[in-house]
Design an enzyme around this catalytic site. Sequence first.
Site: not given
Ligand code: NAD
Length: 480
Positions: A155, A253, A287, A459
């Site tokens: 995102n 995060e 998020c 962070e």
């Molecule tokens: P996701 O968890 O599907 O993927 C995030 C990342 O993790 C991707 O790069 C993916 O390739 C990687 N990944 C997946 N499986 C993994 C594993 N087993 N080991 C290591 N890496 C792995 O999340 P998304 O759909 O890309 O993003 C949306 C989510 O992110 C929402 O829940 C949102 O709230 C959260 N988010 C949080 C913040 C914050 O700062 N708190 C900011 C942005 C998004």
Amino acid sequence: MTTDDQQALGHWINGEHCTSAGGATFTVFNPSDDSPFSVVAEGSAVEMDLAVQAAHDAFQTYRHTSVNERERWLANAAAILEERKAEFVDLLIDEAGSTISKAQFETGKAVSFIRAAIGMVRQVSGKTLPSDYPGRISLTWREPRGVVAVITPFNVPLIKASRLCANALATGSTVVMLPSEHTPVIALKFAELLSEAGFPDGAVNVVAGDGYTIGDSLVTHPLVRSVTFTGSTVVGKHIQQLCARDNKHVTLELGGKNPLVILNDATLSDAVQGAVRGMFMHQGQACISSSRIYVQKGIYPEFIKAYTGAVSKLGVGDLRDPATIIGPIISDRQRERIKRHIRDAQDKGANIVVGGDWEGNRCRPTVLTNVTEDMECHAEETFGPVVSVYQVEDLDEGLVAANNSRYGLSSAIYTNDFNSALRYARAIESGMVHVNGPSVTDEAHVPFGGVGDSGFGREGTEADIDALTELKWVTMQTKT
Ligand code: NAD
């Protein structure tokens, strides 16, 4: 960018693009219409190992680079990104489905995050300490951890890549980044930019591919010393377990279901504006979006009228038109979840006051009332333009409801009463709280992060000096 007139974009390892061992590739789609946007090398544990090895080798010399050099490279990177802003804005629109205003905001933030990291370089310092022993000089200094795994979501791919790479590089570590499989091109282009800015080969590496398949090979690699992950709570907890097993430092995060409380004495226009901005930026795929709004009953009817009026006017047009606020949802998986949440709420008796329907891959901004605890959208992160509005008796009821969540990322309150604001700020269980401002806000130097299922650690420039370096205690015995 089309798939016809180009070869697959390779991983970025040791300062150059490279293909995967077996030549595997995958297609990245433009979320606006699901047309092919780019073809990218698809990594496996083999490329991950090459990238980590390159980062580890680079670290042996990078850790000794002078503060002048790091400052110069970071300053160059910020200047180049600012100069090439239009290119990254285009990528954010076509690869991530951003509106032009979100893409410009994100690019501007990325520049500011890199600039702020310049200031970190000279802040990596220690202390001199008194000692129990006469003649003993006792001091601390900070050492970079080594190879940092940076795992980013779809995102805000540039915000996360810029902040996390810049902060790691500022403090003397090197990076292997795993971007979301939906937004690898932005990460690869950003890594190229860092190289152009002067960072040595191997300082930043990017492996593209499916995180669910290759993520573990990065997190568990013995040469990776620290992991900074942004993404869903379920993947974050999995990574946390792997890091705990190997005793690695981890920052998480994660997701949020952020509450916004509006009291009777709030300035209505400010509250409406904050509730719109705080919820619908990037069509709710944030998020920190305020997806639960608790309104005190005295202002509830007026608020609902003004809010739904404003929400129904949000532009759903061309992504390059500044009037457009609502863009497409990134993937089928995310679209299905949003549809399921709306359907489930409707089936269980919620009112759709506005929205609920789709135009292609875009979900119209949706306001739900009469939402109850048994509905999925009540407690789970929808990660789309769907907001639940509840009526509450007073601040006490609003606080109890706001805290009734496993998440605790951001939160906000609109009130003109100082005591209510302060009570809320003290009692709310979240990492961040904003009074008379939207829950969606971030700055380079603040401690960004959440509690509960929203994260672990913080962070930001100051927090990352702590997170990305190891304190060492050193003594020297002198003759008295
Ligand atoms: P996701 O968890 O599907 O993927 C995030 C990342 O993790 C991707 O790069 C993916 O390739 C990687 N990944 C997946 N499986 C993994 C594993 N087993 N080991 C290591 N890496 C792995 O999340 P998304 O759909 O890309 O993003 C949306 C989510 O992110 C929402 O829940 C949102 O709230 C959260 N988010 C949080 C913040 C914050 O700062 N708190 C900011 C942005 C998004």
